[in-house]
Scaffold this motif. Structure first.
Motif, PDB file in Angstrom:
ATOM      1  N   PRO A   1      37.600   4.899  39.270  1.00 28.76           N
ATOM      2  CA  PRO A   1      37.490   6.306  39.264  1.00 28.76           C
ATOM      3  C   PRO A   1      36.492   7.337  38.061  1.00 28.76           C
ATOM      4  N   LYS A   2      35.800   7.966  37.927  1.00 34.97           N
ATOM      5  CA  LYS A   2      34.845   8.617  36.950  1.00 34.97           C
ATOM      6  C   LYS A   2      36.486   9.597  35.286  1.00 34.97           C
ATOM      7  N   GLN A   3      37.029   9.446  36.171  1.00 37.75           N
ATOM      8  CA  GLN A   3      38.080  10.465  35.349  1.00 37.75           C
ATOM      9  C   GLN A   3      38.820   9.719  34.788  1.00 37.75           C
ATOM     10  N   PHE A   4      38.790   7.849  34.788  1.00 40.62           N
ATOM     11  CA  PHE A   4      39.345   7.081  34.090  1.00 40.62           C
ATOM     12  C   PHE A   4      39.172   6.862  32.410  1.00 40.62           C
ATOM     13  N   SER A   5      40.256   6.608  32.125  1.00 37.82           N
ATOM     14  CA  SER A   5      39.989   6.761  31.264  1.00 37.82           C
ATOM     15  C   SER A   5      39.277   5.040  30.080  1.00 37.82           C
ATOM     16  N   GLU A   6      39.869   4.127  30.809  1.00 36.78           N
ATOM     17  CA  GLU A   6      38.841   2.545  29.870  1.00 36.78           C
ATOM     18  C   GLU A   6      38.646   2.244  31.180  1.00 36.78           C
ATOM     19  N   PRO A   7      37.339   1.328  31.323  1.00 39.03           N
ATOM     20  CA  PRO A   7      37.372   0.838  32.592  1.00 39.03           C
ATOM     21  C   PRO A   7      38.097  -0.149  33.390  1.00 39.03           C
TER      22      PRO A   7
ATOM     23  N   ILE B   1      33.093   6.677  29.667  1.00 39.44           N
ATOM     24  CA  ILE B   1      34.186   5.829  28.801  1.00 39.44           C
ATOM     25  C   ILE B   1      33.693   5.382  27.611  1.00 39.44           C
ATOM     26  N   ASP B   2      34.423   5.547  26.768  1.00 31.63           N
ATOM     27  CA  ASP B   2      33.767   5.072  24.912  1.00 31.63           C
ATOM     28  C   ASP B   2      34.326   3.301  24.888  1.00 31.63           C
ATOM     29  N   TYR B   3      34.694   2.632  25.932  1.00 29.15           N
ATOM     30  CA  TYR B   3      35.045   1.272  25.972  1.00 29.15           C
ATOM     31  C   TYR B   3      33.598   0.909  25.057  1.00 29.15           C
ATOM     32  N   ARG B   4      32.505   0.679  25.527  1.00 28.25           N
ATOM     33  CA  ARG B   4      31.274   0.272  25.208  1.00 28.25           C
ATOM     34  C   ARG B   4      31.495  -0.465  23.531  1.00 28.25           C
ATOM     35  N   TYR B   5      32.386  -0.029  22.622  1.00 25.73           N
ATOM     36  CA  TYR B   5      32.061   0.502  21.193  1.00 25.73           C
ATOM     37  C   TYR B   5      32.952  -0.488  20.669  1.00 25.73           C
TER      38      TYR B   5
END
Length: 250
Positions: A115-121, A241-245
């Motif tokens: 879901p779009k609102q998730f804080s992690e992927p 989500i900023d997980y890409r970093y």
């Protein structure tokens, strides 16, 4: 179909056609880290359902989607309490979804499947249906082909039941929805690593007229030693989500 009897962690029983039976697997993929096998990624026999109801292992005319359970099992070399070659603190499952459905800005053609609102992927995160270690299968039984919840024993697992109604199809084209599911080695104080993956999905042929689209045909699964370029690009290009970093692509 493959019966898994060789793995140290037991694959416990499931209900099939009303009878308790071993879990029949559709595909087993080796999971590697820098050339070493650290476990397996398994895909169950698929099932079919109509808008997440009437689930059955046998395809039927009104079916609009499919279902599959995906389990990762680490071996001794991948166990975080044993050899732990990859130096993982935990394992996660990360999945992308692509389709040719009618899309909007809120539902792009290719996206991380959370879901779009998730804080992690990761897919193994509530309220998505997942499990870790010894666990019961999900509470919702309407879109599952078994009649009662049963136990599973895997390092981490997901239970996915995607579907698309005819409303989202494009006239003259089949409805095609595909997924790529990858194991992630998550580390608390270092970059994470993407490990091996599997691709799967379904397609509904365009029948035309009042019929619309046929029941789905399951696609795959296909094993990948490493994530596809499309998978990596999807993670890099998404902005929710900023997980890409925290991924080490090397």
């Amino acid at each position: 179909m493959t019966r898994v009897k060789f793995w140290p962690l037991p694959l416990l029983t499931m209900s099939f056609a009303g009878l308790a039976d071993e879990l029949l697997l559709n595909k087993v993929c080796n999971v590697n880290y820098q050339g070493a096998d650290i476990g397996i990624l398994t895909f169950s026999q698929p099932w079919y359902h109509h808008a997440r109801e009437q689930a059955s292992y046998i395809a039927f005319d009104d079916a609009t989607g499919v279902g599959v359970e995906i389990h990762f099992f680490n071996n001794k070399q991948g166990n975080i309490q044993q050899t732990n070659l990859a130096q993982c603190d935990r394992y996660r499952l990360l999945q992308i979804r692509s389709s040719n459905l009618k899309h909007s800005q809120q539902a792009p053609a290719i996206k991380i499947d959370v879901p779009k609102q998730f804080s992690e992927p990761f897919y193994d995160y509530p309220p998505l249906e997942h499990g870790r270690g010894m666990h019961l299968t999900p509470i919702d039984l309407a879109d599952k082909p078994w009649q009662t919840r049963t136990m599973r024993a895997s390092t981490v697992a997901l239970y996915d039941t995607p579907y698309a109604s005819d409303y989202h199809g494009q006239d003259g084209q089949p409805i095609t929805v595909t997924f790529e599911t990858c194991v992630v080695c998550q580390r608390d104080n270092q970059f994470d690593s993407l490990l091996s993956c599997g691709q799967w999905g379904y397609e509904r042929a365009y029948m035309g007229g009042y019929v619309g689209w046929s029941e789905p045909e399951f696609i795959g699964p296909f094993c990948l030693n490493q994530p596809s370029q499309r998978f990596k690009a999807t993670l890099e290009q998404q902005r929710e989500i900023d997980y890409r970093y925290w991924l080490d692509w090397r």
